[in-house]
Design a protein around this motif. Structure first.
Motif, short mmCIF file in Angstrom:
data_model
loop_
_atom_site.label_atom_id
_atom_site.label_comp_id
_atom_site.label_asym_id
_atom_site.label_seq_id
_atom_site.Cartn_x
_atom_site.Cartn_y
_atom_site.Cartn_z
N ILE A 35 0.89 -1.05 -0.05
CA ILE A 35 0.22 0.11 -0.31
C ILE A 35 0.82 1.30 0.05
N SER A 36 1.73 1.27 0.89
CA SER A 36 2.79 2.44 1.00
C SER A 36 3.66 2.86 -0.27
N LEU A 38 2.48 1.74 -3.42
CA LEU A 38 1.37 2.03 -3.80
C LEU A 38 1.17 3.94 -4.45
N ALA A 39 1.09 4.02 -3.14
CA ALA A 39 1.32 5.78 -2.64
C ALA A 39 2.52 6.31 -2.77
N GLU A 40 3.52 5.81 -2.74
CA GLU A 40 4.42 6.53 -3.43
C GLU A 40 4.41 6.40 -4.79
N LEU A 41 4.45 5.74 -5.72
CA LEU A 41 4.11 5.66 -6.76
C LEU A 41 3.13 6.48 -7.05
N GLN A 42 1.91 6.45 -6.56
CA GLN A 42 0.89 7.45 -7.38
C GLN A 42 1.79 9.38 -7.90
N THR A 43 2.63 9.02 -6.69
CA THR A 43 3.13 11.07 -6.18
C THR A 43 3.76 11.41 -7.61
N MET A 44 4.42 10.16 -8.18
CA MET A 44 5.26 9.41 -9.59
C MET A 44 4.79 9.88 -10.66
N GLU A 45 3.31 10.17 -10.47
CA GLU A 45 2.63 9.84 -11.92
C GLU A 45 2.96 10.26 -12.99
N GLU A 46 3.53 11.82 -13.17
CA GLU A 46 4.83 12.76 -13.86
C GLU A 46 5.36 11.26 -14.66
N VAL A 175 -6.22 -8.86 4.46
CA VAL A 175 -6.43 -7.25 3.42
C VAL A 175 -7.12 -6.36 4.27
N ARG A 176 -8.35 -7.50 5.14
CA ARG A 176 -9.52 -6.19 5.09
C ARG A 176 -9.38 -5.10 5.86
N PRO A 177 -8.68 -4.99 7.31
CA PRO A 177 -7.56 -4.27 7.78
C PRO A 177 -8.29 -2.61 6.90
N HIS A 178 -7.72 -2.42 5.84
CA HIS A 178 -6.58 -2.52 5.00
C HIS A 178 -8.10 -1.73 3.58
N ALA A 179 -8.68 -2.28 3.63
CA ALA A 179 -9.44 -2.63 2.48
C ALA A 179 -9.84 -0.42 2.51
N ARG A 183 -8.87 1.37 -1.19
CA ARG A 183 -10.15 2.51 -1.92
C ARG A 183 -9.41 3.62 -1.70
N ALA A 184 -8.98 4.04 -0.87
CA ALA A 184 -8.63 5.83 -0.86
C ALA A 184 -7.54 5.99 -2.11
N ILE A 185 -6.56 5.04 -1.60
CA ILE A 185 -5.37 5.24 -2.18
C ILE A 185 -6.07 4.85 -4.59
N THR A 186 -6.93 4.53 -4.39
CA THR A 186 -7.34 4.00 -5.37
C THR A 186 -8.02 4.35 -6.63
#
Length: 189
Positions: A35-36, A38-46, A175-179, A183-186
């Motif tokens: 998850i972390s 994914l969050a970092e990769l999203q900041t590198m979208e460009e 995964v359930r505790p992180h659902a 969702r927020a990241i995706t």
């Protein structure tokens, strides 16, 4: 001599079965690391814009993706892309041995997450799909070719539902505790 061949084959089969059955558990640190990352990769979208364009073109030609390997298939698609090394750097910082390790973990996380989202809806969806297939089959206004085409179009959804239904319960629990976080990241832009 044939008995030796049989024993060798039996021993190899047992070893393969044992190694397959003892697949590494989807742990809290693995889920958090995924998850972390994914969050970092999203900041590198460009930085990954070219990659997204390249994969988008390929995905448009591929049809329904295999949900059981959606992340690892993506990693395989751009192994020779310049962004692969950057992905390797990011996922390594989050505890993964390689992009392939990250992709395999992502496959399990996403399949479990989809199973969580579908819980409670799955029986109804399966009934609706079965009803739609029956309506197609029983429609006298459709030719055999049209019926086959419509069944094929629904086939991807049927396969996806089957794949989601095969998510291991242990993965779902991990995964359930992180659902909500997934969702927020995706859903983030």
């Amino acid at each position: 001599m044939p008995i030796h061949s049989f024993l060798r084959t039996a021993l190899l089969s047992l070893l393969l079965l044992t190694s397959t059955a003892s697949a590494e558990a989807l742990t809290e640190p693995k889920v958090r690391g995924f998850i972390s990352s994914l969050a970092e990769l999203q900041t590198m979208e460009e930085e990954f814009a070219d990659l997204t364009d390249d994969l988008g073109e390929e995905a448009g030609n591929a049809g329904m993706p295999d949900l059981s390997s959606i992340m690892s298939d993506s990693v395989r698609q751009f192994r020779d892309h310049p962004a692969y090394d950057r992905l390797d750097e990011v996922v390594s910082r989050h505890g993964f041995d390689s992009p392939e390790d990250w992709g395999a973990t992502g496959d399990r996380v996403f399949l479990a997450w989809m199973a969580i989202q579908m819980q409670g809806q799955r029986p109804g969806i399966q009934q609706e799909m079965a009803q739609a297939l029956a309506e197609i089959d029983n429609n006298p206004n459709l030719t055999a070719a049209q019926k086959e085409q419509m069944r094929a179009m629904m086939g991807g959804a049927v396969v996806a539902m089957e794949q989601i239904g095969q998510a291991p319960e242990e993965d779902i629990r991990a995964v359930r505790p992180h659902a909500a976080e997934l969702r927020a990241i995706t859903e983030a832009d």
